[in-house]
Design an enzyme around this catalytic site. Sequence first.
Site, PDB file in Angstrom:
ATOM      1  N   PRO A 217       0.374  -1.516  -0.103  1.00 32.34           N
ATOM      2  CA  PRO A 217      -0.215  -0.366  -0.288  1.00 32.34           C
ATOM      3  C   PRO A 217       1.158   1.180   0.062  1.00 32.34           C
ATOM      4  O   PRO A 217       1.869   0.996   0.958  1.00 32.34           O
ATOM      5  CB  PRO A 217      -1.079   0.338   0.996  1.00 32.34           C
ATOM      6  CG  PRO A 217      -0.738  -1.695   1.848  1.00 32.34           C
ATOM      7  CD  PRO A 217       0.440  -2.256   1.169  1.00 32.34           C
ATOM      8  N   GLU A 218       0.623   2.175  -0.711  1.00 35.55           N
ATOM      9  CA  GLU A 218       0.862   3.641  -1.128  1.00 35.55           C
ATOM     10  C   GLU A 218       0.123   4.786   0.050  1.00 35.55           C
ATOM     11  O   GLU A 218      -0.682   4.162   0.342  1.00 35.55           O
ATOM     12  CB  GLU A 218       1.719   3.959  -2.229  1.00 35.55           C
ATOM     13  CG  GLU A 218       1.738   3.206  -3.005  1.00 35.55           C
ATOM     14  CD  GLU A 218       2.286   3.529  -4.442  1.00 35.55           C
ATOM     15  OE1 GLU A 218       2.518   4.790  -4.448  1.00 35.55           O
ATOM     16  OE2 GLU A 218       2.584   2.558  -4.865  1.00 35.55           O
TER      17      GLU A 218
ATOM     18  N   ARG B 141      12.357  -0.950  -8.827  1.00 36.47           N
ATOM     19  CA  ARG B 141      11.509  -1.381  -8.915  1.00 36.47           C
ATOM     20  C   ARG B 141      10.510  -0.644 -10.249  1.00 36.47           C
ATOM     21  O   ARG B 141      11.280  -0.236 -10.808  1.00 36.47           O
ATOM     22  CB  ARG B 141      10.339  -0.273  -8.307  1.00 36.47           C
ATOM     23  CG  ARG B 141      11.445  -0.251  -7.187  1.00 36.47           C
ATOM     24  CD  ARG B 141      10.350  -1.153  -5.738  1.00 36.47           C
ATOM     25  NE  ARG B 141       9.349  -1.164  -5.503  1.00 36.47           N
ATOM     26  CZ  ARG B 141       8.395   0.004  -4.492  1.00 36.47           C
ATOM     27  NH1 ARG B 141       9.288   0.370  -3.828  1.00 36.47           N
ATOM     28  NH2 ARG B 141       6.928  -0.238  -5.295  1.00 36.47           N
TER      29      ARG B 141
ATOM     30  N   GLN C 245       3.829  -2.795   7.545  1.00 35.22           N
ATOM     31  CA  GLN C 245       4.494  -2.966   6.776  1.00 35.22           C
ATOM     32  C   GLN C 245       3.708  -3.760   5.798  1.00 35.22           C
ATOM     33  O   GLN C 245       3.072  -3.855   4.995  1.00 35.22           O
ATOM     34  CB  GLN C 245       5.250  -4.624   7.456  1.00 35.22           C
ATOM     35  CG  GLN C 245       6.180  -3.423   9.016  1.00 35.22           C
ATOM     36  CD  GLN C 245       6.948  -3.638   9.659  1.00 35.22           C
ATOM     37  OE1 GLN C 245       6.490  -4.582  10.595  1.00 35.22           O
ATOM     38  NE2 GLN C 245       8.125  -3.940  10.126  1.00 35.22           N
TER      39      GLN C 245
ATOM     40  N   ARG D  28      13.068  10.130   9.346  1.00 38.19           N
ATOM     41  CA  ARG D  28      13.567  10.157   8.440  1.00 38.19           C
ATOM     42  C   ARG D  28      12.855  10.921   7.176  1.00 38.19           C
ATOM     43  O   ARG D  28      13.090  10.906   5.919  1.00 38.19           O
ATOM     44  CB  ARG D  28      14.181   9.337   7.398  1.00 38.19           C
ATOM     45  CG  ARG D  28      15.130   8.667   8.894  1.00 38.19           C
ATOM     46  CD  ARG D  28      15.824   7.874   8.484  1.00 38.19           C
ATOM     47  NE  ARG D  28      15.248   6.318   7.751  1.00 38.19           N
ATOM     48  CZ  ARG D  28      14.874   5.174   8.908  1.00 38.19           C
ATOM     49  NH1 ARG D  28      14.743   5.579  10.023  1.00 38.19           N
ATOM     50  NH2 ARG D  28      14.217   4.537   9.033  1.00 38.19           N
TER      51      ARG D  28
ATOM     52  N   ASN E  51       5.123   3.448  -5.982  1.00 40.84           N
ATOM     53  CA  ASN E  51       5.936   3.167  -6.727  1.00 40.84           C
ATOM     54  C   ASN E  51       4.813   3.209  -8.017  1.00 40.84           C
ATOM     55  O   ASN E  51       5.207   3.757  -8.819  1.00 40.84           O
ATOM     56  CB  ASN E  51       5.916   1.377  -7.672  1.00 40.84           C
ATOM     57  CG  ASN E  51       6.915   0.596  -8.479  1.00 40.84           C
ATOM     58  OD1 ASN E  51       7.895   1.989  -8.530  1.00 40.84           O
ATOM     59  ND2 ASN E  51       6.734  -0.510  -9.280  1.00 40.84           N
TER      60      ASN E  51
ATOM     61  N   LYS F  95       3.872   5.706   5.249  1.00 38.37           N
ATOM     62  CA  LYS F  95       3.652   4.516   5.437  1.00 38.37           C
ATOM     63  C   LYS F  95       3.119   4.063   7.019  1.00 38.37           C
ATOM     64  O   LYS F  95       2.785   2.281   7.020  1.00 38.37           O
ATOM     65  CB  LYS F  95       4.088   2.917   5.154  1.00 38.37           C
ATOM     66  CG  LYS F  95       3.880   3.699   3.798  1.00 38.37           C
ATOM     67  CD  LYS F  95       4.743   2.343   2.542  1.00 38.37           C
ATOM     68  CE  LYS F  95       4.783   2.945   0.949  1.00 38.37           C
ATOM     69  NZ  LYS F  95       5.403   1.553   0.590  1.00 38.37           N
TER      70      LYS F  95
END
Length: 280
Positions: free
Chosen positions: A2-3, A262, A70, A125, A169, A53
Amino acid sequence: MPEGPEIRRAADRVHKQLAGRRLEHVWFYFPDLAKEAASLIGREVTAVDSWGKALLTRFEGGRVLYSHNQLYGVWKLHDAEREPDTGRSLRVRLVAEGRAASLYSASDVSLWEESRLGEHPFLSRLGPDLLTHGVTVEQAISRLQTARFRRRSLGGLLLDQALFAGIGNYLRSEILFFAGLHYKTKPGDLEEVVLERLARAILEVTRQAYDQAGVTNRPDWAAADRRLGAPRRRWRFAVFERDGLPCHVCGTPIERTSVASRRLYYCSHCQLQPGSTPST
């Protein structure tokens, strides 16, 4: 995987289930968290949102439950008296006024003070979330122009969560197509008007994917594909997973390549490689 739009939609569902209600029961599988469960009883769930995410469940008093699904984690919403039908392993259960949200199969869960979220090893990050943090076109342009990012090719840069959190992606391929840019293009080489077009594509394609449950294609193109009997996975996107099929704009077959390990899809005519000239 999932994005950002999918995680934000999941957060919206948990928000609708729990927000504005006071916790009656809290259960954690992880021992360090289990010791904190009682301290949350009686607290109101103030909001549930996302950052990239990660899903953030916010409680009255300034505490925040961080969870990252995850590959296998999933939230299930249900009545408190009715167990979900699943063989997954329960990790978190929150019950508020008879409504329950249960997290299964996730392994990355922790409880934080809101004031210390910036110290979280993952969140610290990340760049701003495109759906949660109110990023504007001007802010997106400014970020793309910073020394850290401006000399990097867009094919790899857009997947870097330090730039913007939530782009994965399929969004990468769709953003580059609608911006009309090749994956080897660098933000620092773009004229101001093209840089603005890229920034708008980043924001608008991500927002459309959120609003339309993962659909990034133009409505008229999608409708044309549906009339031809195309499955959702084909009419959902403008270029992603459409290798060999004609570009909606020019008819050139969509190509597939690999960038940053990717798969990436693009139109070689509409998205010219830097330094090349259009064919006649």
